[in-house]
Scaffold this motif. Structure first.
Motif, PDB file in Angstrom:
ATOM      1  N   THR A 189      -8.001  48.878 -18.421  1.00  0.00           N
ATOM      2  CA  THR A 189      -8.911  47.949 -17.876  1.00  0.00           C
ATOM      3  C   THR A 189      -9.068  47.902 -16.386  1.00  0.00           C
ATOM      4  O   THR A 189     -10.323  47.608 -15.937  1.00  0.00           O
ATOM      5  CB  THR A 189      -8.299  46.557 -18.600  1.00  0.00           C
ATOM      6  N   LEU A 190      -7.916  47.723 -15.680  1.00  0.00           N
ATOM      7  CA  LEU A 190      -7.969  47.798 -14.488  1.00  0.00           C
ATOM      8  C   LEU A 190      -8.818  48.910 -13.589  1.00  0.00           C
ATOM      9  O   LEU A 190      -9.830  48.547 -12.701  1.00  0.00           O
ATOM     10  CB  LEU A 190      -6.798  48.034 -13.687  1.00  0.00           C
ATOM     11  N   ALA A 191      -9.092  49.958 -14.473  1.00  0.00           N
ATOM     12  CA  ALA A 191     -10.023  51.067 -13.815  1.00  0.00           C
ATOM     13  C   ALA A 191     -11.406  51.135 -14.263  1.00  0.00           C
ATOM     14  O   ALA A 191     -12.392  51.876 -13.655  1.00  0.00           O
ATOM     15  CB  ALA A 191      -9.330  52.451 -14.191  1.00  0.00           C
ATOM     16  N   ASN A 192     -11.721  49.967 -15.057  1.00  0.00           N
ATOM     17  CA  ASN A 192     -13.003  49.854 -15.736  1.00  0.00           C
ATOM     18  C   ASN A 192     -13.479  48.438 -15.626  1.00  0.00           C
ATOM     19  O   ASN A 192     -14.348  48.007 -16.509  1.00  0.00           O
ATOM     20  CB  ASN A 192     -13.154  50.166 -17.279  1.00  0.00           C
ATOM     21  N   LEU A 193     -13.192  47.894 -14.540  1.00  0.00           N
ATOM     22  CA  LEU A 193     -13.647  46.252 -14.569  1.00  0.00           C
ATOM     23  C   LEU A 193     -15.117  46.233 -13.564  1.00  0.00           C
ATOM     24  O   LEU A 193     -15.469  45.160 -13.666  1.00  0.00           O
ATOM     25  CB  LEU A 193     -12.460  45.577 -13.842  1.00  0.00           C
ATOM     26  N   GLY A 194     -15.583  47.300 -13.079  1.00  0.00           N
ATOM     27  CA  GLY A 194     -16.766  47.223 -12.458  1.00  0.00           C
ATOM     28  C   GLY A 194     -16.868  46.091 -11.282  1.00  0.00           C
ATOM     29  O   GLY A 194     -15.904  46.002 -10.559  1.00  0.00           O
ATOM     30  N   PRO A 195     -17.773  45.357 -11.327  1.00  0.00           N
ATOM     31  CA  PRO A 195     -18.082  44.513 -10.193  1.00  0.00           C
ATOM     32  C   PRO A 195     -16.942  43.278 -10.187  1.00  0.00           C
ATOM     33  O   PRO A 195     -16.704  42.430  -9.296  1.00  0.00           O
ATOM     34  CB  PRO A 195     -19.229  44.005 -10.470  1.00  0.00           C
ATOM     35  N   LEU A 196     -16.204  43.225 -11.371  1.00  0.00           N
ATOM     36  CA  LEU A 196     -15.004  42.243 -11.396  1.00  0.00           C
ATOM     37  C   LEU A 196     -13.628  42.855 -10.831  1.00  0.00           C
ATOM     38  O   LEU A 196     -12.624  42.050 -10.720  1.00  0.00           O
ATOM     39  CB  LEU A 196     -14.889  42.001 -12.946  1.00  0.00           C
ATOM     40  N   ALA A 197     -13.594  43.958 -10.632  1.00  0.00           N
ATOM     41  CA  ALA A 197     -12.293  44.742 -10.016  1.00  0.00           C
ATOM     42  C   ALA A 197     -11.314  43.833  -9.125  1.00  0.00           C
ATOM     43  O   ALA A 197     -10.515  43.740  -9.013  1.00  0.00           O
ATOM     44  CB  ALA A 197     -12.588  46.069  -9.899  1.00  0.00           C
ATOM     45  N   ARG A 198     -12.358  43.273  -8.151  1.00  0.00           N
ATOM     46  CA  ARG A 198     -11.892  42.690  -6.731  1.00  0.00           C
ATOM     47  C   ARG A 198     -11.102  41.246  -7.118  1.00  0.00           C
ATOM     48  O   ARG A 198     -10.585  40.595  -6.501  1.00  0.00           O
ATOM     49  CB  ARG A 198     -12.590  42.669  -5.867  1.00  0.00           C
ATOM     50  N   LEU A 199     -11.556  40.970  -8.334  1.00  0.00           N
ATOM     51  CA  LEU A 199     -10.751  39.476  -8.938  1.00  0.00           C
ATOM     52  C   LEU A 199      -9.385  39.748  -9.390  1.00  0.00           C
ATOM     53  O   LEU A 199      -8.815  38.656  -9.416  1.00  0.00           O
ATOM     54  CB  LEU A 199     -11.756  38.750 -10.057  1.00  0.00           C
ATOM     55  N   ALA A 200      -9.022  40.714  -9.959  1.00  0.00           N
ATOM     56  CA  ALA A 200      -7.712  40.896 -10.507  1.00  0.00           C
ATOM     57  C   ALA A 200      -6.790  40.663  -9.572  1.00  0.00           C
ATOM     58  O   ALA A 200      -6.885  41.030  -8.514  1.00  0.00           O
ATOM     59  CB  ALA A 200      -7.987  42.289 -11.046  1.00  0.00           C
ATOM     60  N   GLY A 201      -5.433  39.952 -10.107  1.00  0.00           N
ATOM     61  CA  GLY A 201      -4.386  39.657  -9.272  1.00  0.00           C
ATOM     62  C   GLY A 201      -4.264  38.268  -9.321  1.00  0.00           C
ATOM     63  O   GLY A 201      -4.816  37.426 -10.079  1.00  0.00           O
ATOM     64  N   GLU A 202      -3.378  37.847  -8.322  1.00  0.00           N
ATOM     65  CA  GLU A 202      -3.137  36.266  -8.167  1.00  0.00           C
ATOM     66  C   GLU A 202      -3.322  35.791  -6.845  1.00  0.00           C
ATOM     67  O   GLU A 202      -3.426  36.669  -5.937  1.00  0.00           O
ATOM     68  CB  GLU A 202      -1.473  36.179  -8.445  1.00  0.00           C
ATOM     69  N   TRP A 203      -4.066  34.367  -6.706  1.00  0.00           N
ATOM     70  CA  TRP A 203      -4.803  34.162  -5.555  1.00  0.00           C
ATOM     71  C   TRP A 203      -4.272  32.714  -5.165  1.00  0.00           C
ATOM     72  O   TRP A 203      -3.937  31.743  -6.136  1.00  0.00           O
ATOM     73  CB  TRP A 203      -6.379  34.233  -5.644  1.00  0.00           C
ATOM     74  N   GLU A 204      -4.419  32.277  -4.000  1.00  0.00           N
ATOM     75  CA  GLU A 204      -4.024  30.889  -3.698  1.00  0.00           C
ATOM     76  C   GLU A 204      -4.926  30.554  -2.360  1.00  0.00           C
ATOM     77  O   GLU A 204      -5.327  31.654  -1.536  1.00  0.00           O
ATOM     78  CB  GLU A 204      -2.721  30.659  -3.110  1.00  0.00           C
ATOM     79  N   SER A 205      -4.975  29.349  -2.095  1.00  0.00           N
ATOM     80  CA  SER A 205      -5.847  28.696  -1.044  1.00  0.00           C
ATOM     81  C   SER A 205      -5.487  27.501  -1.016  1.00  0.00           C
ATOM     82  O   SER A 205      -5.238  26.583  -1.819  1.00  0.00           O
ATOM     83  CB  SER A 205      -7.265  28.881  -1.043  1.00  0.00           C
ATOM     84  N   ASP A 206      -5.428  26.731   0.392  1.00  0.00           N
ATOM     85  CA  ASP A 206      -5.258  25.382   0.526  1.00  0.00           C
ATOM     86  C   ASP A 206      -6.495  24.750   1.434  1.00  0.00           C
ATOM     87  O   ASP A 206      -6.456  23.859   2.082  1.00  0.00           O
ATOM     88  CB  ASP A 206      -3.983  24.953   1.482  1.00  0.00           C
ATOM     89  N   LYS A 207      -7.665  25.561   1.329  1.00  0.00           N
ATOM     90  CA  LYS A 207      -8.711  24.907   1.972  1.00  0.00           C
ATOM     91  C   LYS A 207     -10.067  24.843   1.416  1.00  0.00           C
ATOM     92  O   LYS A 207     -11.222  24.587   1.758  1.00  0.00           O
ATOM     93  CB  LYS A 207      -9.126  26.455   2.901  1.00  0.00           C
ATOM     94  N   GLY A 208      -9.769  24.256  -0.214  1.00  0.00           N
ATOM     95  CA  GLY A 208     -10.948  23.965  -0.966  1.00  0.00           C
ATOM     96  C   GLY A 208     -11.536  22.696  -0.545  1.00  0.00           C
ATOM     97  O   GLY A 208     -10.883  21.926  -0.107  1.00  0.00           O
TER      98      GLY A 208
END
Length: 216
Positions: A19-38
């Motif tokens: 799947t990771l090799a075939n996510l196309g435009p969604l590839a850069r969303l994969a992983g774990e993310w954080e922010s305190d600036k919402g």
């Protein structure tokens, strides 16, 4: 003319399990993310309210999803948001999906206030921006809510615009048009944030089983 093939039962057999090799435009969303600036702009009785928030998002690759001739690759996600208070400000689960054959991208949303959404759009691998939208009453990409939400805070339109930044962060703007009881015109409920990566994605379960040789 219908774009659906005559044979809607036969599933593809020769496709990549990665799947990771075939996510196309969604590839850069994969992983774990954080922010305190919402930033959230929401309707209140006395007028619009702005609140900052902290956000944590986990995007996990799922196994390829053949469905008749359709083949989808995707991510299962969980979003958890807090403000300065200890209580949960927002919780959301769903999927981001990509159909390589057509360029279709989809986001499904389920929130524990009695609402689900399926939003759609199109994109290409390598796109710096992606967008999906849904409209109340659309039988393909629509919005379904409980009686209370329909009568008090009816959601007529949803859209998210995502921008992939050069520093391995990504930013989003969500627009949710709300028909608030007793208020006119419709309220444009907006959320914005920029997420930084805190963990790399892991492979989807099928790839792990193939590497280990364990299929039970």
């Amino acid at each position: 003319m219908s774009s659906i093939p005559d044979d809607v039962f036969t599933e593809p057999e020769d496709f990549s399990p990665d799947t990771l090799a075939n996510l196309g435009p969604l590839a850069r969303l994969a992983g774990e993310w954080e922010s305190d600036k919402g930033l959230d702009i929401a309707p209140k009785a006395e007028g619009p309210e702005q609140r900052g928030f902290r956000e944590h998002i986990r995007m996990e690759p799922i196994d390829p999803q053949p469905n008749g001739p359709q083949l989808l690759y995707g991510l299962r996600y969980h979003i958890h948001i807090n403000t300065d208070e200890a209580i949960t400000f927002h919780d959301q689960i769903g999927y981001w999906l990509w159909e390589p054959a057509t360029g279709l991208i989809m986001q499904s949303i389920a929130i524990p206030r009695g609402q689900v959404v399926l939003a759609g759009g199109t994109a290409k691998p390598g796109d710096k921006t992606i967008s999906v939208e849904a409209k109340r009453g659309d039988t393909r990409f629509g919005i379904c809510s409980t009686t209370f939400l329909e009568q008090a805070f009816r959601t007529d339109y949803y859209r998210i615009d995502i921008t992939f930044n050069d520093d391995d962060t990504w930013s989003y703007v969500t627009r949710t048009d709300l028909a608030v009881r007793g208020k006119t015109p419709a309220f444009n409920h907006r959320d914005t944030n920029t997420l930084r990566r805190v963990a790399a994605p892991v492979a989807n379960p099928m790839v792990g089983r193939l590497k280990s040789g364990k299929f039970d």
